[in-house]
Design a protein around this motif. Sequence first.
Motif, PDB file in Angstrom:
ATOM      1  N   ILE A 160      21.955   8.988  -4.153  1.00 25.29           N
ATOM      2  CA  ILE A 160      22.270  10.039  -5.117  1.00 25.29           C
ATOM      3  C   ILE A 160      22.876  11.231  -4.386  1.00 25.29           C
ATOM      4  O   ILE A 160      22.310  11.705  -3.398  1.00 25.29           O
ATOM      5  N   PRO A 161      24.021  11.725  -4.854  1.00 28.95           N
ATOM      6  CA  PRO A 161      24.637  12.888  -4.208  1.00 28.95           C
ATOM      7  C   PRO A 161      23.684  14.091  -4.212  1.00 28.95           C
ATOM      8  O   PRO A 161      22.909  14.280  -5.144  1.00 28.95           O
ATOM      9  N   GLY A 162      23.746  14.869  -3.146  1.00 29.21           N
ATOM     10  CA  GLY A 162      22.933  16.077  -3.054  1.00 29.21           C
ATOM     11  C   GLY A 162      21.615  15.882  -2.323  1.00 29.21           C
ATOM     12  O   GLY A 162      20.873  16.834  -2.124  1.00 29.21           O
ATOM     13  N   HIS A 197       9.418  12.063   0.198  1.00 32.66           N
ATOM     14  CA  HIS A 197       9.759  13.458   0.464  1.00 32.66           C
ATOM     15  C   HIS A 197      11.270  13.522   0.623  1.00 32.66           C
ATOM     16  O   HIS A 197      11.829  12.942   1.555  1.00 32.66           O
ATOM     17  N   SER A 198      11.929  14.199  -0.306  1.00 33.36           N
ATOM     18  CA  SER A 198      13.371  14.385  -0.184  1.00 33.36           C
ATOM     19  C   SER A 198      13.660  15.878  -0.131  1.00 33.36           C
ATOM     20  O   SER A 198      12.885  16.692  -0.608  1.00 33.36           O
ATOM     21  N   SER A 199      14.793  16.204   0.482  1.00 36.56           N
ATOM     22  CA  SER A 199      15.243  17.593   0.575  1.00 36.56           C
ATOM     23  C   SER A 199      16.611  17.702  -0.069  1.00 36.56           C
ATOM     24  O   SER A 199      17.434  16.782   0.024  1.00 36.56           O
ATOM     25  N   HIS A 200      16.839  18.846  -0.697  1.00 43.02           N
ATOM     26  CA  HIS A 200      18.079  19.091  -1.430  1.00 43.02           C
ATOM     27  C   HIS A 200      18.546  20.503  -1.090  1.00 43.02           C
ATOM     28  O   HIS A 200      17.732  21.415  -0.959  1.00 43.02           O
ATOM     29  N   GLU A 201      19.845  20.675  -0.971  1.00 40.00           N
ATOM     30  CA  GLU A 201      20.397  21.961  -0.544  1.00 40.00           C
ATOM     31  C   GLU A 201      20.075  23.103  -1.508  1.00 40.00           C
ATOM     32  O   GLU A 201      19.845  24.223  -1.078  1.00 40.00           O
ATOM     33  N   THR A 202      20.081  22.809  -2.808  1.00 46.76           N
ATOM     34  CA  THR A 202      19.883  23.862  -3.810  1.00 46.76           C
ATOM     35  C   THR A 202      19.048  23.338  -4.974  1.00 46.76           C
ATOM     36  O   THR A 202      18.854  22.123  -5.121  1.00 46.76           O
ATOM     37  N   GLN A 203      18.599  24.253  -5.824  1.00 43.71           N
ATOM     38  CA  GLN A 203      17.902  23.868  -7.054  1.00 43.71           C
ATOM     39  C   GLN A 203      18.833  23.048  -7.953  1.00 43.71           C
ATOM     40  O   GLN A 203      18.391  22.111  -8.609  1.00 43.71           O
ATOM     41  N   ASP A 204      20.115  23.418  -7.982  1.00 47.02           N
ATOM     42  CA  ASP A 204      21.084  22.663  -8.789  1.00 47.02           C
ATOM     43  C   ASP A 204      21.214  21.219  -8.290  1.00 47.02           C
ATOM     44  O   ASP A 204      21.323  20.290  -9.092  1.00 47.02           O
ATOM     45  N   ALA A 205      21.195  21.048  -6.962  1.00 46.07           N
ATOM     46  CA  ALA A 205      21.278  19.700  -6.398  1.00 46.07           C
ATOM     47  C   ALA A 205      20.048  18.884  -6.801  1.00 46.07           C
ATOM     48  O   ALA A 205      20.166  17.691  -7.115  1.00 46.07           O
ATOM     49  N   LEU A 206      18.873  19.517  -6.822  1.00 45.90           N
ATOM     50  CA  LEU A 206      17.661  18.816  -7.251  1.00 45.90           C
ATOM     51  C   LEU A 206      17.743  18.453  -8.725  1.00 45.90           C
ATOM     52  O   LEU A 206      17.377  17.349  -9.122  1.00 45.90           O
ATOM     53  N   MET A 240      16.519  25.496   1.290  1.00 46.92           N
ATOM     54  CA  MET A 240      16.298  24.073   1.148  1.00 46.92           C
ATOM     55  C   MET A 240      15.187  23.866   0.120  1.00 46.92           C
ATOM     56  O   MET A 240      14.154  24.517   0.170  1.00 46.92           O
ATOM     57  N   VAL A 241      15.410  22.924  -0.784  1.00 45.17           N
ATOM     58  CA  VAL A 241      14.434  22.579  -1.813  1.00 45.17           C
ATOM     59  C   VAL A 241      13.807  21.236  -1.438  1.00 45.17           C
ATOM     60  O   VAL A 241      14.519  20.272  -1.159  1.00 45.17           O
ATOM     61  N   HIS A 242      12.490  21.204  -1.422  1.00 47.15           N
ATOM     62  CA  HIS A 242      11.763  19.991  -1.071  1.00 47.15           C
ATOM     63  C   HIS A 242      11.153  19.379  -2.330  1.00 47.15           C
ATOM     64  O   HIS A 242      10.662  20.097  -3.201  1.00 47.15           O
ATOM     65  N   HIS A 243      11.189  18.075  -2.377  1.00 49.36           N
ATOM     66  CA  HIS A 243      10.718  17.309  -3.527  1.00 49.36           C
ATOM     67  C   HIS A 243       9.755  16.255  -2.978  1.00 49.36           C
ATOM     68  O   HIS A 243      10.162  15.382  -2.201  1.00 49.36           O
ATOM     69  N   ILE A 244       8.475  16.379  -3.318  1.00 49.44           N
ATOM     70  CA  ILE A 244       7.469  15.434  -2.842  1.00 49.44           C
ATOM     71  C   ILE A 244       6.836  14.750  -4.048  1.00 49.44           C
ATOM     72  O   ILE A 244       6.404  15.418  -4.994  1.00 49.44           O
ATOM     73  N   VAL A 245       6.803  13.429  -3.998  1.00 50.41           N
ATOM     74  CA  VAL A 245       6.207  12.646  -5.074  1.00 50.41           C
ATOM     75  C   VAL A 245       5.223  11.664  -4.445  1.00 50.41           C
ATOM     76  O   VAL A 245       5.529  11.037  -3.427  1.00 50.41           O
ATOM     77  N   THR A 246       4.052  11.549  -5.062  1.00 51.34           N
ATOM     78  CA  THR A 246       3.088  10.523  -4.650  1.00 51.34           C
ATOM     79  C   THR A 246       2.851   9.602  -5.837  1.00 51.34           C
ATOM     80  O   THR A 246       2.851  10.046  -6.981  1.00 51.34           O
TER      81      THR A 246
END
Length: 100
Positions: A36-38, A61-70, A1-7
């Motif tokens: 957005i898909p993914g 904070h969003s989560s994405h299945e793969t680096q490609d999805a991010l 799982m890939v996590h994406h956090i933005v402030t």
Amino acid sequence: MVHHIVTWKLKASFSAQEREKALAFLMEKVETLKKIPGVADFETTTRINPKTTIPADFILHSSHETQDALKEYYDHPVHLEFVAAVKGIIDFRELLDFEI
């Protein structure tokens, strides 16, 4: 799982009324990103612990299945539109992507 956090930190020059309006705008616009898909999971908050060392008014904070999805998320037209829309109301943003 890939996590994406933005402030995001809103413009310091905003009055209380401008700040409230900008925060409402940001909260409304960020909702479009859920479509957005993914995107596996998606959370936002303005309730930030005062001991947090990163100055922030809003966190995503969003989560994405793969680096490609991010990557697809980053390049998606809805995301690009969101980025352009919020540039005028923030002083800066911080970003952290990591994989577990």
